[in-house]
Design an enzyme around this catalytic site. Structure first.
Site, PDB file in Angstrom:
ATOM      1  N   GLU A   1      13.928  -9.576   8.618  1.00 34.52           N
ATOM      2  CA  GLU A   1      13.294  -9.713   9.927  1.00 34.52           C
ATOM      3  C   GLU A   1      11.976  -8.954   9.888  1.00 34.52           C
ATOM      4  O   GLU A   1      11.906  -7.873   9.301  1.00 34.52           O
ATOM      5  CB  GLU A   1      14.172  -9.120  11.045  1.00 34.52           C
ATOM      6  CG  GLU A   1      15.412  -9.926  11.350  1.00 34.52           C
ATOM      7  CD  GLU A   1      16.652  -9.395  10.661  1.00 34.52           C
ATOM      8  OE1 GLU A   1      16.552  -8.388   9.927  1.00 34.52           O
ATOM      9  OE2 GLU A   1      17.726  -9.987  10.837  1.00 34.52           O
TER      10      GLU A   1
ATOM     11  N   TYR B   1       5.258 -11.478   2.558  1.00 38.50           N
ATOM     12  CA  TYR B   1       6.532 -12.160   2.314  1.00 38.50           C
ATOM     13  C   TYR B   1       6.309 -13.631   1.960  1.00 38.50           C
ATOM     14  O   TYR B   1       6.966 -14.169   1.066  1.00 38.50           O
ATOM     15  CB  TYR B   1       7.460 -12.017   3.518  1.00 38.50           C
ATOM     16  CG  TYR B   1       7.670 -10.578   3.945  1.00 38.50           C
ATOM     17  CD1 TYR B   1       7.724  -9.542   3.023  1.00 38.50           C
ATOM     18  CD2 TYR B   1       7.780 -10.242   5.292  1.00 38.50           C
ATOM     19  CE1 TYR B   1       7.897  -8.223   3.410  1.00 38.50           C
ATOM     20  CE2 TYR B   1       7.960  -8.925   5.692  1.00 38.50           C
ATOM     21  CZ  TYR B   1       8.009  -7.924   4.750  1.00 38.50           C
ATOM     22  OH  TYR B   1       8.181  -6.619   5.137  1.00 38.50           O
TER      23      TYR B   1
ATOM     24  N   ASN C   1       3.379  -8.308  13.082  1.00 40.93           N
ATOM     25  CA  ASN C   1       3.055  -7.770  11.759  1.00 40.93           C
ATOM     26  C   ASN C   1       2.643  -8.903  10.819  1.00 40.93           C
ATOM     27  O   ASN C   1       3.368  -9.290   9.905  1.00 40.93           O
ATOM     28  CB  ASN C   1       4.236  -6.973  11.200  1.00 40.93           C
ATOM     29  CG  ASN C   1       3.835  -6.125  10.002  1.00 40.93           C
ATOM     30  OD1 ASN C   1       2.771  -6.332   9.413  1.00 40.93           O
ATOM     31  ND2 ASN C   1       4.686  -5.181   9.651  1.00 40.93           N
TER      32      ASN C   1
END
Length: 148
Positions: A106, A118, A111
């Site tokens: 998560e 990621y 962000n």
């Protein structure tokens, strides 16, 4: 810059805790990290070292054949230097060695930097947890990587 990725040890917790407090509005406690490293057999944690100083860390829980990333952080003075990438590579490598076939995490909706990191490693947004972060009721974006 020579970055060493290695397993987290109990002796690392003080330095990890400093980074945790600088990185998160609701940081984990010292006891939580010690428990993760010494008691939780499902927990896998690594640290990033530069010149014998811990500058980042990350970890995940093994849940059957999935890796649930619990936290990743880099000391503010060492951000934007590729250390987050080294930690991600270390976590993915460790997951593969532990028979993990998929990973999830998560991340705060705000962000964007972390979301880009990621995505660079094949994580894709596949869901949302409304009001997940208790400090400001911010949503979490759920990201998955299936091709380990």
């Amino acid at each position: 810059m020579d970055v060493i990725i290695r397993p987290m040890r109990k002796e690392d917790v003080e330095e990890v805790l400093e980074i945790e407090k600088l990185s998160f509005s609701t940081p984990w406690s010292k006891e939580a990290f010690i428990s993760e490293v010494t008691k939780n057999s499902c927990a896998k944690y690594i640290v990033a070292e530069v010149d014998n100083k811990i500058v980042g860390y990350g970890g995940f829980w093994v849940v059957v054949d999935e890796g649930h990333i619990t936290n990743i952080a880099v000391h503010p003075e060492y951000r934007s230097k590729g250390i987050g990438s080294k930690i991600m590579e270390g976590l993915i490598d460790l997951a593969k060695k532990n028979g993990i076939t998929a990973m999830t995490l998560e991340v705060r909706e705000s962000n964007i930097t972390a979301q880009h990191l990621y995505a660079k490693y094949g994580f894709r947004p596949l869901g949302r947890r409304k009001g997940y972060y208790q400090d400001n009721n911010e949503d979490a974006i759920i990201m998955w990587k299936y091709d380990l």
